[in-house]
Design a protein around this motif. Structure first.
Motif, PDB file in Angstrom:
ATOM      1  N   GLN A   1      -1.040   1.984  25.806  1.00 58.31           N
ATOM      2  CA  GLN A   1      -0.616   2.805  27.375  1.00 58.31           C
ATOM      3  C   GLN A   1      -0.726   4.353  27.009  1.00 58.31           C
ATOM      4  O   GLN A   1      -0.486   5.493  25.835  1.00 58.31           O
ATOM      5  N   PHE A   2      -1.763   4.826  27.655  1.00 58.02           N
ATOM      6  CA  PHE A   2      -2.973   5.990  27.061  1.00 58.02           C
ATOM      7  C   PHE A   2      -3.103   7.117  28.842  1.00 58.02           C
ATOM      8  O   PHE A   2      -3.039   6.137  29.672  1.00 58.02           O
ATOM      9  N   ILE A   3      -1.950   8.083  28.977  1.00 56.99           N
ATOM     10  CA  ILE A   3      -1.824   8.740  30.260  1.00 56.99           C
ATOM     11  C   ILE A   3      -2.699  10.399  30.526  1.00 56.99           C
ATOM     12  O   ILE A   3      -1.783  10.781  29.145  1.00 56.99           O
ATOM     13  N   LEU A   4      -3.287  10.191  31.153  1.00 56.89           N
ATOM     14  CA  LEU A   4      -3.808  11.840  31.374  1.00 56.89           C
ATOM     15  C   LEU A   4      -3.020  12.111  32.373  1.00 56.89           C
ATOM     16  O   LEU A   4      -3.229  11.454  33.465  1.00 56.89           O
ATOM     17  N   SER A   5      -2.301  13.474  32.406  1.00 60.23           N
ATOM     18  CA  SER A   5      -1.523  13.932  33.127  1.00 60.23           C
ATOM     19  C   SER A   5      -1.962  15.817  33.712  1.00 60.23           C
ATOM     20  O   SER A   5      -2.820  16.831  32.565  1.00 60.23           O
TER      21      SER A   5
ATOM     22  N   GLN B   1      -7.578  14.361  45.708  1.00 57.77           N
ATOM     23  CA  GLN B   1      -6.314  15.493  45.554  1.00 57.77           C
ATOM     24  C   GLN B   1      -6.234  16.714  46.083  1.00 57.77           C
ATOM     25  O   GLN B   1      -7.540  17.036  46.302  1.00 57.77           O
ATOM     26  N   PRO B   2      -5.686  17.042  45.948  1.00 58.02           N
ATOM     27  CA  PRO B   2      -5.554  18.379  46.569  1.00 58.02           C
ATOM     28  C   PRO B   2      -5.903  19.717  45.797  1.00 58.02           C
ATOM     29  O   PRO B   2      -4.907  19.196  44.523  1.00 58.02           O
ATOM     30  N   VAL B   3      -5.936  20.890  45.708  1.00 55.96           N
ATOM     31  CA  VAL B   3      -5.462  21.598  44.181  1.00 55.96           C
ATOM     32  C   VAL B   3      -3.758  22.437  44.601  1.00 55.96           C
ATOM     33  O   VAL B   3      -3.510  22.132  45.656  1.00 55.96           O
ATOM     34  N   GLY B   4      -3.743  21.911  43.367  1.00 51.14           N
ATOM     35  CA  GLY B   4      -2.284  22.246  42.528  1.00 51.14           C
ATOM     36  C   GLY B   4      -1.491  21.220  42.585  1.00 51.14           C
ATOM     37  O   GLY B   4      -0.351  21.322  42.609  1.00 51.14           O
ATOM     38  N   SER B   5      -2.002  20.127  43.223  1.00 56.32           N
ATOM     39  CA  SER B   5      -1.300  18.646  43.212  1.00 56.32           C
ATOM     40  C   SER B   5      -1.096  18.079  41.486  1.00 56.32           C
ATOM     41  O   SER B   5      -2.473  18.817  40.840  1.00 56.32           O
ATOM     42  N   PRO B   6      -0.172  17.579  41.596  1.00 50.03           N
ATOM     43  CA  PRO B   6      -0.465  16.758  40.122  1.00 50.03           C
ATOM     44  C   PRO B   6      -1.398  15.662  39.712  1.00 50.03           C
ATOM     45  O   PRO B   6      -1.387  14.969  40.886  1.00 50.03           O
ATOM     46  N   LEU B   7      -0.998  15.716  38.827  1.00 47.62           N
ATOM     47  CA  LEU B   7      -2.225  14.199  39.071  1.00 47.62           C
ATOM     48  C   LEU B   7      -1.286  13.225  37.754  1.00 47.62           C
ATOM     49  O   LEU B   7      -1.278  13.690  36.168  1.00 47.62           O
ATOM     50  N   SER B   8      -1.753  12.169  37.693  1.00 46.17           N
ATOM     51  CA  SER B   8      -1.283  11.489  36.924  1.00 46.17           C
ATOM     52  C   SER B   8      -2.036   9.708  36.354  1.00 46.17           C
ATOM     53  O   SER B   8      -2.435   9.083  37.427  1.00 46.17           O
ATOM     54  N   LEU B   9      -2.978   9.555  35.558  1.00 47.97           N
ATOM     55  CA  LEU B   9      -4.294   8.781  34.905  1.00 47.97           C
ATOM     56  C   LEU B   9      -3.451   7.902  34.193  1.00 47.97           C
ATOM     57  O   LEU B   9      -3.671   8.260  33.184  1.00 47.97           O
ATOM     58  N   GLU B  10      -4.060   6.400  34.370  1.00 45.03           N
ATOM     59  CA  GLU B  10      -3.015   5.325  33.178  1.00 45.03           C
ATOM     60  C   GLU B  10      -4.381   4.833  33.157  1.00 45.03           C
ATOM     61  O   GLU B  10      -5.078   4.166  33.795  1.00 45.03           O
ATOM     62  N   CYS B  11      -4.455   4.502  31.474  1.00 46.69           N
ATOM     63  CA  CYS B  11      -5.123   3.389  30.868  1.00 46.69           C
ATOM     64  C   CYS B  11      -4.408   2.724  30.221  1.00 46.69           C
ATOM     65  O   CYS B  11      -3.199   2.828  28.921  1.00 46.69           O
ATOM     66  N   THR B  12      -4.609   1.118  30.529  1.00 47.93           N
ATOM     67  CA  THR B  12      -3.492   0.492  29.220  1.00 47.93           C
ATOM     68  C   THR B  12      -4.775  -0.391  28.104  1.00 47.93           C
ATOM     69  O   THR B  12      -5.623  -1.041  29.138  1.00 47.93           O
ATOM     70  N   VAL B  13      -4.310  -0.890  27.567  1.00 46.28           N
ATOM     71  CA  VAL B  13      -5.601  -1.946  26.622  1.00 46.28           C
ATOM     72  C   VAL B  13      -4.560  -3.468  26.229  1.00 46.28           C
ATOM     73  O   VAL B  13      -2.865  -3.597  25.660  1.00 46.28           O
TER      74      VAL B  13
ATOM     75  N   HIS C   1      -7.786  -1.684  30.783  1.00 45.30           N
ATOM     76  CA  HIS C   1      -7.841  -1.473  32.110  1.00 45.30           C
ATOM     77  C   HIS C   1      -7.196   0.022  32.308  1.00 45.30           C
ATOM     78  O   HIS C   1      -6.578   0.662  32.154  1.00 45.30           O
ATOM     79  N   GLN C   2      -8.112   0.817  33.596  1.00 38.33           N
ATOM     80  CA  GLN C   2      -7.603   2.027  34.151  1.00 38.33           C
ATOM     81  C   GLN C   2      -7.942   2.570  35.507  1.00 38.33           C
ATOM     82  O   GLN C   2      -8.436   1.448  36.572  1.00 38.33           O
ATOM     83  N   TRP C   3      -6.509   3.014  35.895  1.00 39.15           N
ATOM     84  CA  TRP C   3      -6.426   3.205  37.129  1.00 39.15           C
ATOM     85  C   TRP C   3      -5.803   4.312  38.061  1.00 39.15           C
ATOM     86  O   TRP C   3      -5.483   4.833  36.817  1.00 39.15           O
ATOM     87  N   PRO C   4      -6.160   4.521  39.335  1.00 43.70           N
ATOM     88  CA  PRO C   4      -6.970   4.234  40.016  1.00 43.70           C
ATOM     89  C   PRO C   4      -8.196   4.294  39.480  1.00 43.70           C
ATOM     90  O   PRO C   4      -9.399   5.679  38.754  1.00 43.70           O
TER      91      PRO C   4
END
Lengths: 113, 114
Positions: A73-77, A13-25, A5-8
């Protein structure tokens, strides 16, 4: 059976904002996990991979980081997004017992404006 | 370092015909795996076929087969009886070792014409 599963699915997102993408197996233990980025109409670039909890290897120096707080769980930030971070991000998993086949999530389309 | 080269950016084929997609790679490893992945417009990456380097027999999956030439480091994909649903980008990929990091080619866009 195993699922990833991967979301969203889409993120603007605007420039300069934070990011969090999540992936679970689900359905497997101790998988290798991967984050890839794909620029429009191009191949996949490996960003990070992990062979276990807390073990992260970075392939490309950049504005992004990855974490693996749990086995599946694997998170990209990112702390501050850049325009160049726009792209399609794919998470994948593999296990040695399955002869190195990587199975991919549905991806996240990130637009940084 | 391993490299994967797909020199054809685009191909087109008539429905029901056969098409071959080319891929070459470079490695000093002896034991490795090669893959073809399909990426339809949905952008989900789907495994099409896998070849183990130690196997001389070419892999086959229904309408999909490969021509694996280890000495020439060539790994082409043949799609028989092409269908409209085969329209997608196709990526050739290589991996070896325990961490199974994939090295991808740039991909080829295949269009199947009705």
């Amino acid at each position: 059976s195993q699922t990833i599963h991967q979301w969203p699915a889409t993120l603007v997102q605007p420039v300069g904002s934070p990011l969090s993408l999540e992936c679970t197996v689900e359905g497997t233990s101790n998988p290798n996990l991967y984050w890839y980025r794909q620029a429009a109409g191009r191949g996949l670039q490996l960003l990070f991979y992990s062979v276990g909890i807390g073990q992260i290897s970075s392939e490309v120096p950049q504005n992004l980081s990855a974490s693996r707080p749990q086995d599946r769980q694997f998170i990209l930030s990112s702390k501050k997004l850049l325009l160049s971070d726009s792209g399609f991000y794919l998470c994948a998993w593999s296990v040695l017992a399955d002869k190195n086949i990587q199975y991919f999530g549905a991806g996240t389309r990130l637009s940084v404006l | 370092a391993q490299t994967v080269t797909q020199s054809q950016p685009e191909m087109s084929v008539q429905e029901a015909e056969t098409v071959t997609l080319s891929c070459t790679y470079d490695t000093s490893e002896n034991n490795y795996y090669l893959f073809w992945y399909k990426q339809p417009p949905s952008r989900q990456m789907i495994l099409v076929i896998r070849q183990e380097a130690y196997k001389q027999q070419n892999a086959t999956e229904n309408r999909f087969s490969v021509n694996f030439q280890k000495a020439a480091k060539s790994f082409s994909l043949k799609i028989s009886d092409s269908q409209l649903g085969d329209t997608a980008m196709y990526f050739c990929a290589f991996t070896f070792g325990a961490n199974s990091k994939l090295t991808f080619g740039k991909g080829i866009t295949l269009s199947v014409r009705p």
